[in-house]
Design a protein around this motif. Structure first.
Motif, PDB file in Angstrom:
ATOM      1  N   LEU A  85       0.832  -1.199   0.000  1.00 11.25           N
ATOM      2  CA  LEU A  85       0.000   0.000   0.000  1.00 11.25           C
ATOM      3  C   LEU A  85       0.870   1.255   0.000  1.00 11.25           C
ATOM      4  CD1 LEU A  85      -2.849   1.166   0.096  1.00 11.25           C
ATOM      5  CD2 LEU A  85      -2.812   0.922   2.586  1.00 11.25           C
ATOM      6  N   HIS A  86       1.953   1.230   0.751  1.00  6.96           N
ATOM      7  CA  HIS A  86       2.884   2.367   0.778  1.00  6.96           C
ATOM      8  C   HIS A  86       3.497   2.588  -0.601  1.00  6.96           C
ATOM      9  CE1 HIS A  86       5.828   5.192   2.311  1.00  6.96           C
ATOM     10  NE2 HIS A  86       6.815   4.443   1.835  1.00  6.96           N
ATOM     11  N   CYS A  87       3.905   1.501  -1.252  1.00 11.77           N
ATOM     12  CA  CYS A  87       4.513   1.597  -2.581  1.00 11.77           C
ATOM     13  C   CYS A  87       3.510   2.138  -3.601  1.00 11.77           C
ATOM     14  CB  CYS A  87       5.019   0.222  -3.006  1.00 11.77           C
ATOM     15  SG  CYS A  87       5.925   0.219  -4.557  1.00 11.77           S
ATOM     16  N   VAL A  88       2.270   1.681  -3.511  1.00 12.64           N
ATOM     17  CA  VAL A  88       1.214   2.153  -4.411  1.00 12.64           C
ATOM     18  C   VAL A  88       1.016   3.658  -4.245  1.00 12.64           C
ATOM     19  CG1 VAL A  88      -1.294   2.112  -4.788  1.00 12.64           C
ATOM     20  CG2 VAL A  88      -0.014  -0.032  -4.657  1.00 12.64           C
ATOM     21  N   ARG A  89       0.989   4.111  -3.027  1.00 16.85           N
ATOM     22  CA  ARG A  89       0.778   5.541  -2.761  1.00 16.85           C
ATOM     23  C   ARG A  89       1.954   6.378  -3.260  1.00 16.85           C
ATOM     24  NH1 ARG A  89      -1.686   4.539   3.332  1.00 16.85           N
ATOM     25  NH2 ARG A  89      -3.854   4.185   2.665  1.00 16.85           N
ATOM     26  N   LEU A  90       3.175   5.853  -3.142  1.00 18.66           N
ATOM     27  CA  LEU A  90       4.337   6.568  -3.660  1.00 18.66           C
ATOM     28  C   LEU A  90       4.267   6.707  -5.179  1.00 18.66           C
ATOM     29  CD1 LEU A  90       7.303   5.056  -1.584  1.00 18.66           C
ATOM     30  CD2 LEU A  90       6.310   7.356  -1.386  1.00 18.66           C
ATOM     31  N   LEU A  91       3.839   5.639  -5.850  1.00 15.41           N
ATOM     32  CA  LEU A  91       3.738   5.687  -7.310  1.00 15.41           C
ATOM     33  C   LEU A  91       2.631   6.642  -7.740  1.00 15.41           C
ATOM     34  CD1 LEU A  91       4.610   4.809 -10.072  1.00 15.41           C
ATOM     35  CD2 LEU A  91       3.295   2.692  -9.801  1.00 15.41           C
ATOM     36  N   ILE A  92       1.531   6.651  -7.006  1.00 12.79           N
ATOM     37  CA  ILE A  92       0.451   7.608  -7.302  1.00 12.79           C
ATOM     38  C   ILE A  92       0.994   9.034  -7.214  1.00 12.79           C
ATOM     39  CG2 ILE A  92      -1.707   8.606  -6.429  1.00 12.79           C
ATOM     40  CD1 ILE A  92      -2.546   5.790  -5.600  1.00 12.79           C
ATOM     41  N   LYS A  93       1.757   9.297  -6.168  1.00 15.26           N
ATOM     42  CA  LYS A  93       2.331  10.633  -5.983  1.00 15.26           C
ATOM     43  C   LYS A  93       3.269  10.984  -7.129  1.00 15.26           C
ATOM     44  CE  LYS A  93       4.828  13.460  -2.600  1.00 15.26           C
ATOM     45  NZ  LYS A  93       5.476  13.482  -1.249  1.00 15.26           N
ATOM     46  N   ASP A  94       4.101  10.023  -7.541  1.00 15.92           N
ATOM     47  CA  ASP A  94       5.026  10.256  -8.658  1.00 15.92           C
ATOM     48  C   ASP A  94       4.264  10.631  -9.928  1.00 15.92           C
ATOM     49  OD1 ASP A  94       7.154   9.646  -7.046  1.00 15.92           O
ATOM     50  OD2 ASP A  94       7.400   7.598  -7.807  1.00 15.92           O
TER      51      ASP A  94
ATOM     52  N   SER B  19      -2.860 -15.182  -1.775  1.00 15.42           N
ATOM     53  CA  SER B  19      -3.150 -13.749  -1.624  1.00 15.42           C
ATOM     54  C   SER B  19      -1.867 -12.984  -1.330  1.00 15.42           C
ATOM     55  CB  SER B  19      -4.158 -13.516  -0.493  1.00 15.42           C
ATOM     56  OG  SER B  19      -5.412 -14.073  -0.803  1.00 15.42           O
ATOM     57  N   LYS B  20      -1.012 -13.584  -0.496  1.00 21.40           N
ATOM     58  CA  LYS B  20       0.289 -12.967  -0.213  1.00 21.40           C
ATOM     59  C   LYS B  20       1.135 -12.885  -1.479  1.00 21.40           C
ATOM     60  CE  LYS B  20       4.538 -13.508   2.461  1.00 21.40           C
ATOM     61  NZ  LYS B  20       5.301 -14.342   3.432  1.00 21.40           N
ATOM     62  N   ALA B  21       1.117 -13.973  -2.276  1.00 16.37           N
ATOM     63  CA  ALA B  21       1.907 -13.993  -3.513  1.00 16.37           C
ATOM     64  C   ALA B  21       1.406 -12.935  -4.495  1.00 16.37           C
ATOM     65  CB  ALA B  21       1.836 -15.378  -4.148  1.00 16.37           C
ATOM     66  N   ALA B  22       0.078 -12.820  -4.633  1.00 16.74           N
ATOM     67  CA  ALA B  22      -0.500 -11.837  -5.558  1.00 16.74           C
ATOM     68  C   ALA B  22      -0.171 -10.413  -5.122  1.00 16.74           C
ATOM     69  CB  ALA B  22      -2.018 -12.035  -5.638  1.00 16.74           C
ATOM     70  N   THR B  23      -0.225 -10.172  -3.826  1.00 18.47           N
ATOM     71  CA  THR B  23       0.088  -8.843  -3.297  1.00 18.47           C
ATOM     72  C   THR B  23       1.569  -8.518  -3.491  1.00 18.47           C
ATOM     73  OG1 THR B  23      -1.647  -9.118  -1.620  1.00 18.47           O
ATOM     74  CG2 THR B  23      -0.050  -7.368  -1.252  1.00 18.47           C
ATOM     75  N   THR B  24       2.415  -9.509  -3.293  1.00 15.73           N
ATOM     76  CA  THR B  24       3.853  -9.316  -3.484  1.00 15.73           C
ATOM     77  C   THR B  24       4.171  -8.973  -4.943  1.00 15.73           C
ATOM     78  OG1 THR B  24       4.358 -10.867  -1.685  1.00 15.73           O
ATOM     79  CG2 THR B  24       6.124 -10.396  -3.255  1.00 15.73           C
ATOM     80  N   SER B  25       3.501  -9.655  -5.868  1.00 17.81           N
ATOM     81  CA  SER B  25       3.719  -9.367  -7.291  1.00 17.81           C
ATOM     82  C   SER B  25       3.311  -7.937  -7.630  1.00 17.81           C
ATOM     83  CB  SER B  25       2.919 -10.352  -8.152  1.00 17.81           C
ATOM     84  OG  SER B  25       3.439 -11.653  -8.043  1.00 17.81           O
TER      85      SER B  25
ATOM     86  N   THR C 214       6.057  -5.653  -6.370  1.00 19.10           N
ATOM     87  CA  THR C 214       7.247  -5.734  -7.219  1.00 19.10           C
ATOM     88  C   THR C 214       7.073  -4.938  -8.501  1.00 19.10           C
ATOM     89  OG1 THR C 214       7.801  -7.931  -6.354  1.00 19.10           O
ATOM     90  CG2 THR C 214       8.776  -7.305  -8.469  1.00 19.10           C
ATOM     91  N   SER C 215       5.893  -5.067  -9.127  1.00 22.76           N
ATOM     92  CA  SER C 215       5.632  -4.341 -10.375  1.00 22.76           C
ATOM     93  C   SER C 215       5.619  -2.834 -10.155  1.00 22.76           C
ATOM     94  CB  SER C 215       4.304  -4.801 -10.977  1.00 22.76           C
ATOM     95  OG  SER C 215       4.411  -6.112 -11.483  1.00 22.76           O
ATOM     96  N   CYS C 216       5.031  -2.402  -9.053  1.00 20.60           N
ATOM     97  CA  CYS C 216       4.990  -0.964  -8.765  1.00 20.60           C
ATOM     98  C   CYS C 216       6.395  -0.411  -8.521  1.00 20.60           C
ATOM     99  CB  CYS C 216       4.097  -0.691  -7.552  1.00 20.60           C
ATOM    100  SG  CYS C 216       2.333  -0.900  -7.881  1.00 20.60           S
TER     101      CYS C 216
ATOM    102  N   ALA D 184       5.895 -10.540 -18.272  1.00 20.12           N
ATOM    103  CA  ALA D 184       6.130 -11.808 -17.585  1.00 20.12           C
ATOM    104  C   ALA D 184       5.575 -11.763 -16.166  1.00 20.12           C
ATOM    105  CB  ALA D 184       7.627 -12.124 -17.560  1.00 20.12           C
ATOM    106  N   MET D 185       5.725 -10.618 -15.507  1.00 16.14           N
ATOM    107  CA  MET D 185       5.182 -10.458 -14.160  1.00 16.14           C
ATOM    108  C   MET D 185       3.651 -10.463 -14.195  1.00 16.14           C
ATOM    109  SD  MET D 185       5.524 -10.117 -10.920  1.00 16.14           S
ATOM    110  CE  MET D 185       7.273  -9.779 -10.684  1.00 16.14           C
ATOM    111  N   GLU D 186       3.083  -9.837 -15.231  1.00 15.05           N
ATOM    112  CA  GLU D 186       1.621  -9.844 -15.385  1.00 15.05           C
ATOM    113  C   GLU D 186       1.111 -11.276 -15.510  1.00 15.05           C
ATOM    114  OE1 GLU D 186      -1.874  -8.231 -18.444  1.00 15.05           O
ATOM    115  OE2 GLU D 186       0.236  -7.799 -18.846  1.00 15.05           O
ATOM    116  N   LYS D 187       1.817 -12.088 -16.298  1.00 16.92           N
ATOM    117  CA  LYS D 187       1.427 -13.493 -16.476  1.00 16.92           C
ATOM    118  C   LYS D 187       1.537 -14.261 -15.159  1.00 16.92           C
ATOM    119  CE  LYS D 187       2.540 -17.583 -19.283  1.00 16.92           C
ATOM    120  NZ  LYS D 187       1.157 -17.775 -19.762  1.00 16.92           N
ATOM    121  N   LYS D 188       2.614 -14.038 -14.427  1.00 22.32           N
ATOM    122  CA  LYS D 188       2.809 -14.689 -13.137  1.00 22.32           C
ATOM    123  C   LYS D 188       1.710 -14.291 -12.155  1.00 22.32           C
ATOM    124  CE  LYS D 188       6.254 -14.966  -9.381  1.00 22.32           C
ATOM    125  NZ  LYS D 188       5.532 -14.184  -8.346  1.00 22.32           N
TER     126      LYS D 188
END
Length: 271
Positions: free
Chosen positions: A18-27, A74-80, A83-85, A210-214
């Motif tokens: 969630l922190h990473c998502v918010r940083l990218l939104i700000k960027d 759910s943990k794996a999906a959230t981690t992916s 990573t993408s963000c 590749a990350m999207e597919k994973k």
């Protein structure tokens, strides 16, 4: 493995994501004259932020009711998603290196507006899928609590049927997307870099697909686990409501079972 240690693992990754998502939104919001595709990505990120917040509200007993498979995936999906963000933030910094004060230079505008469309679209699709996955997890996690509060059998039946249909639709959509992403990944692997595109840009774009597919594969496993959780909820609801005979999705025919109490049966033809 202790289910509560799995739960702690899910909760532990949600906050940083969630922190990473918010940083990218700000960027992205700091780019005053960003192309439409970048603005749309901001909306996707905001939706994922809301989904992550809803997952944070899931209680330990609710995670336990979903089972180990759902919590692990759910943990794996959230981690992916995290990573993408993080990777996109790094790429965005490289793509806008010629710009200052939030205003894109003509060179960076071309880069974002033309050459990076595939990369941005792939991340957008991954974020949308992540949003659907996490929202489904949070929604079905509360299903058991809702069933305990529901008094009418028809209310319970409708709730379960609606959730089951939504998850089945999500699984079907994931299967369709998987084939499309596979073809896109193959095309990227074979393609020559566009004019103005560096090897790092092409590698980043390929890595993102590749990350999207994973991530899509991880989401599909989450949905399969949720479907199992819904079926368990249905069985529990039937037991709670007593010996009531119900009919399947075809809404026809006769069902006979062994019962020691009073049987309440409802018959109806095709809708």
């Amino acid at each position: 493995m202790d289910p509560f240690s799995i739960t702690a693992g899910v909760v532990g990754i949600v906050g940083p994501t969630l922190h990473c998502v918010r940083l990218l939104i700000k960027d992205l919001q700091n780019i005053a004259d960003a192309p439409d595709a970048v603005k749309a990505l901001t909306t996707d990120l905001q939706s994922v932020g809301l989904a992550l917040a809803s997952v944070q509200a899931v209680t330990d007993p609710q995670w336990k009711s979903l089972g180990d498979a759902v919590t692990t995936q759910s943990k794996a999906a959230t981690t992916s998603c995290k990573t993408s963000c993080e990777r996109f933030r790094t790429s965005l910094d490289r793509w806008t290196r010629h710009s200052t004060d939030g205003t894109l230079s003509w060179r960076d505008r071309v880069t974002l507006g033309v050459f990076r469309q595939g990369h941005i679209k792939s991340l957008s699709e991954q974020l949308q899928n992540c949003n659907i996955t996490l929202t489904s997890v949070a929604s079905i996690a509360t299903l058991h609590s809702s069933l305990q509060q529901a008094q009418a059998a028809e209310v319970i039946k409708t709730m379960i049927s609606t959730k089951e249909a939504a998850v089945n639709d999500a699984i079907a959509a994931a299967n369709d997307q998987s084939a499309e992403i596979g073809a896109k990944l193959e095309a990227l692997t074979l393609a020559e870099p566009d004019e103005g595109e560096t090897d790092a840009d092409q590698t980043g774009a390929t890595r993102q697909v590749a990350m999207e597919k994973k991530a899509l594969g991880e989401s599909r496993k989450v949905f399969e686990g949720l479907l199992s959780a819904i079926q368990t909820a249905a069985a529990n609801a039937q037991a709670t409501q007593g010996p009531t005979v119900t009919f399947g999705s075809h809404n026809q025919g006769q069902q006979v079972g062994v019962n020691s109490g009073t049987i309440s049966a409802t018959f109806s033809g095709r809708g």
